[in-house]
Design a protein around this motif. Structure first.
Motif, PDB file in Angstrom:
ATOM      1  N   ARG A 129      49.009  43.683  43.045  1.00 14.56           N
ATOM      2  CA  ARG A 129      49.693  43.988  41.979  1.00 14.56           C
ATOM      3  C   ARG A 129      48.749  43.272  40.663  1.00 14.56           C
ATOM      4  N   GLU A 131      49.012  41.465  38.250  1.00 14.15           N
ATOM      5  CA  GLU A 131      49.914  40.440  37.516  1.00 14.15           C
ATOM      6  C   GLU A 131      48.934  39.930  36.761  1.00 14.15           C
ATOM      7  N   GLY A 136      50.041  30.774  42.622  1.00 11.70           N
ATOM      8  CA  GLY A 136      50.990  31.556  43.518  1.00 11.70           C
ATOM      9  C   GLY A 136      51.060  32.843  42.964  1.00 11.70           C
ATOM     10  N   ARG A 137      50.385  33.196  42.117  1.00 12.88           N
ATOM     11  CA  ARG A 137      50.571  34.694  41.681  1.00 12.88           C
ATOM     12  C   ARG A 137      49.538  35.437  41.676  1.00 12.88           C
ATOM     13  N   LEU A 138      49.134  36.335  42.468  1.00 15.61           N
ATOM     14  CA  LEU A 138      47.593  36.750  42.557  1.00 15.61           C
ATOM     15  C   LEU A 138      47.846  38.405  42.434  1.00 15.61           C
ATOM     16  N   PHE A 141      47.216  39.572  47.422  1.00 15.36           N
ATOM     17  CA  PHE A 141      47.665  38.801  48.068  1.00 15.36           C
ATOM     18  C   PHE A 141      48.311  39.105  49.547  1.00 15.36           C
ATOM     19  N   GLN A 143      51.178  39.367  52.515  1.00 10.49           N
ATOM     20  CA  GLN A 143      52.395  39.562  52.971  1.00 10.49           C
ATOM     21  C   GLN A 143      52.715  39.518  54.381  1.00 10.49           C
ATOM     22  N   ARG A 276      66.761  40.728  42.831  1.00 16.38           N
ATOM     23  CA  ARG A 276      65.310  40.749  43.219  1.00 16.38           C
ATOM     24  C   ARG A 276      64.873  42.136  42.439  1.00 16.38           C
ATOM     25  N   ALA A 299      59.597  31.751  44.488  1.00 19.03           N
ATOM     26  CA  ALA A 299      59.778  32.615  45.857  1.00 19.03           C
ATOM     27  C   ALA A 299      58.822  32.582  46.942  1.00 19.03           C
ATOM     28  N   LEU A 300      59.415  31.987  47.980  1.00 15.78           N
ATOM     29  CA  LEU A 300      58.349  32.297  49.270  1.00 15.78           C
ATOM     30  C   LEU A 300      58.542  33.263  50.017  1.00 15.78           C
ATOM     31  N   GLY A 301      59.784  34.064  49.878  1.00 11.96           N
ATOM     32  CA  GLY A 301      59.831  35.063  50.649  1.00 11.96           C
ATOM     33  C   GLY A 301      61.458  35.514  50.332  1.00 11.96           C
ATOM     34  N   GLY A 326      55.244  35.702  51.378  1.00 10.01           N
ATOM     35  CA  GLY A 326      53.942  35.557  51.044  1.00 10.01           C
ATOM     36  C   GLY A 326      52.962  34.383  51.400  1.00 10.01           C
ATOM     37  N   ARG A 329      51.611  31.760  49.201  1.00  9.54           N
ATOM     38  CA  ARG A 329      52.386  30.620  48.629  1.00  9.54           C
ATOM     39  C   ARG A 329      52.849  29.989  49.616  1.00  9.54           C
TER      40      ARG A 329
HETATM   41  P1  AMP Z   1      58.421  40.795  46.650  1.00 12.36           P
HETATM   42  O1  AMP Z   1      57.868  42.000  47.404  1.00 12.36           O
HETATM   43  O2  AMP Z   1      58.177  40.586  45.327  1.00 12.36           O
HETATM   44  O3  AMP Z   1      59.673  40.550  47.173  1.00 12.36           O
HETATM   45  O4  AMP Z   1      57.596  39.384  47.302  1.00 12.36           O
HETATM   46  C1  AMP Z   1      57.818  38.919  48.507  1.00 12.36           C
HETATM   47  C2  AMP Z   1      57.091  37.596  48.675  1.00 12.36           C
HETATM   48  O5  AMP Z   1      55.656  37.962  48.575  1.00 12.36           O
HETATM   49  C3  AMP Z   1      57.299  36.632  47.544  1.00 12.36           C
HETATM   50  O6  AMP Z   1      58.313  35.897  47.990  1.00 12.36           O
HETATM   51  C4  AMP Z   1      56.065  35.899  47.350  1.00 12.36           C
HETATM   52  O7  AMP Z   1      55.852  34.817  48.308  1.00 12.36           O
HETATM   53  C5  AMP Z   1      55.011  36.745  47.766  1.00 12.36           C
HETATM   54  N1  AMP Z   1      54.562  37.542  46.449  1.00 12.36           N
HETATM   55  C6  AMP Z   1      54.937  38.315  45.807  1.00 12.36           C
HETATM   56  N2  AMP Z   1      54.065  38.456  44.801  1.00 12.36           N
HETATM   57  C7  AMP Z   1      53.076  38.012  44.706  1.00 12.36           C
HETATM   58  C8  AMP Z   1      52.022  37.613  44.048  1.00 12.36           C
HETATM   59  N3  AMP Z   1      51.640  38.512  42.610  1.00 12.36           N
HETATM   60  N4  AMP Z   1      50.864  36.648  44.291  1.00 12.36           N
HETATM   61  C9  AMP Z   1      51.227  36.035  45.605  1.00 12.36           C
HETATM   62  N5  AMP Z   1      52.446  36.132  46.327  1.00 12.36           N
HETATM   63  C10 AMP Z   1      53.074  37.168  46.214  1.00 12.36           C
END
Ligand code: AMP
Length: 458
Positions: A129, A131, A136-138, A141, A143, A276, A299-301, A326, A329
């Motif tokens: 992504r 971003e 914690g925001r990469l 990353f 999943q 969400r 958010a961890l997951g 993630g 995280r």
């Molecule tokens: P999401 O798909 O946005 O619901 O994300 C699910 C999980 O992925 C989140 O709870 C984070 O733990 C992790 N996550 C989402 N976006 C990122 C990001 N940009 N960098 C690191 N971890 C992420």
């Protein structure tokens, strides 16, 4: 000129890779007990898989997708000044999440036959992504996600949530520092009217809200609940709540999910503003949050039910639900809790050469050991015996086998147990026979892995 990894993308060096592998193994263990099998889908898909599946109005798709082109297609699009000359299957994007790709695969391979048991799968891999990078925001990353297709019953929702919490607990996440938030987002019967109410609410308060939320009123009003602007957050505190507008079926579904969690003693907090980021959710949504070690990310997951998604991407109507967590995280939280698993030593034997004349014998012993299933290492840089021992210590070798010309002349080697420092003179030929038997070099060879403890037991 030395290069760095692209911004927001990390290298996984052996220690981190060990934890990533452990995280996948734990998922295979826990999720496997719930009937989930591992799958893998491509890292890139046709862009439409994401635009239709996740929704163009979401941040993930609208702002954060990395598009990819083959060289030829890139050239064509550049020459034309737009994507127009490209066919749909020439427009590709790196996956920002795993659900849309899995649903595409499930439809393509007819994974859920009508009347069959639900399909339960999990995956682990990188997501992309574009971003703003922060702790914690990469941008790349990792999943781990799970998806269940074909199950309507609220037991499936509760099962999935319980599975996620069990996984975090087993990985060593301090559960007393995490909160499970849940909500219901309604379905096609009750959500459209609710969305309309939120849209109207935003329009009525547009003068107190940011331009982005005013735009969201038109495209995706529920996203205004996630706006980080404090003025918007204050206004949205008084916005209509979905839980007051659920149809009886959604109310019943939500009540049952909660009753199953209650029965199993899984604590949760109801959050009627939890929407969400993705368009495809219906009914149950949930998120596991913690402030422990994560900085401004919480958010961890999270995940939820997506009963319309399969149809949206061209499949038969099939209910679905899933979550993703993630890895990076999770690492931050484990680090803060001092609970990152330590990579154990994997060296059973270090073969030390007393002088150069024994190197051929050392190399053949080394190879035989590896073929027989025990891990072994020797020096490859012509180091002194002292430095070889230092290396053996660094590798955490359990035993050192000393090959010296005098002992070898009598068919013997000295073996030192590095934990007890006990030494024994052992017979080289019988060790070689055992190794050849386990390595499959002799007729009627033993199968399985040789236990390192038995090799020089004589
Ligand atoms: P999401 O798909 O946005 O619901 O994300 C699910 C999980 O992925 C989140 O709870 C984070 O733990 C992790 N996550 C989402 N976006 C990122 C990001 N940009 N960098 C690191 N971890 C992420």
């Amino acid at each position: 000129m030395a290069y760095s990894a692209p911004k927001g993308a990390n290298d996984l060096l052996p220690d981190a890779m060990y934890v990533w592998t452990r995280a996948i193994q734990e998922a295979a263990g826990v999720f496997g007990r719930f009937g989930y099998q591992m799958v893998e889908t491509p890292i890139f898909e046709q862009t439409e898989v994401f635009t239709r599946g996740i929704g163009e109005a979401t941040d993930v798709v609208g702002k954060e997708m990395f598009t990819v082109r083959s060289g030829e297609m890139y050239r064509r699009a550049l020459e034309a000044g737009s994507d127009a000359p490209l066919k749909a299957d020439q427009k590709l994007s790196l996956r920002p999440e795993g659900t849309a790709g899995w649903v595409r695969a499930a439809v393509q391979h007819n994974v859920v036959e009508p009347g069959a048991a639900p399909s339960k799968v999990f995956y682990a891999g990188p997501m992309f992504r574009a971003e703003n990078v922060q702790k914690g925001r990469l941008r790349q990353f990792h999943q781990i996600g799970a998806e269940c297709l074909g199950a309507t019953d609220p037991t499936a929702d509760a099962e999935l949530i319980i599975m996620l919490m069990l996984y975090f607990r087993n990985m060593g996440i301090p559960m007393d520092k995490t909160t499970l938030l849940i909500n219901s987002m309604g379905d096609e019967a009750c959500r459209p009217a609710y969305r309309e109410k939120v849209r109207q609410f935003i329009l009525d308060h547009a003068d107190q809200m940011c331009p982005e939320c005013q735009r969201r009123a038109q495209t995706n009003p529920l996203r205004a609940f996630d706006c980080k602007n404090p003025d918007c957050a204050k206004v949205m505190e008084n916005a209509p709540r979905i839980t007051d507008h659920l149809c009886p079926e959604c109310q019943d579904h939500y009540a049952k999910v909660k009753s199953y969690l209650d029965a199993m003693g899984v604590p949760y907090v109801e959050d009627p503003t939890l929407v969400r980021g993705l368009d495809y959710y219906t009914r149950t949504v949930f998120e596991v949050q913690t402030s422990f070690g994560l900085g401004s990310q919480s958010a961890l997951g999270g995940g939820g039910r997506y009963d319309k998604l399969v149809e949206t991407v061209g499949g038969r109507p099939t209910p679905g639900l899933g979550f993703a967590l993630g890895f990076e995280r999770m690492m931050l939280v484990l680090d803060q809790a001092n609970a990152i698993p330590i990579r154990p030593s994997s060296t059973d034997f270090f073969i030390a050469c007393v002088d150069d004349s024994v190197r051929d014998t050392a190399f053949s012993m080394l190879t035989l050991m590896r073929q027989a299933g025990v891990s072994a290492e020797m020096d490859h840089q012509g180091r002194s015996l002292k430095s070889q021992l230092k290396l053996a210590n660094k590798l955490g070798a359990n035993r050192v086998v000393f090959l010296g010309p005098d002992e070898l002349a009598q068919g013997k080697v000295k073996v030192r147990n590095m934990a007890t420092h006990a030494e024994a003179l052992c017979d080289l030929d019988s060790a070689r026979r055992i190794l050849e038997q386990f390595g499959g070099r002799t007729v009627g060879a033993a199968t399985g892995r040789l236990s390192a403890d038995t090799l020089f037991a004589q």
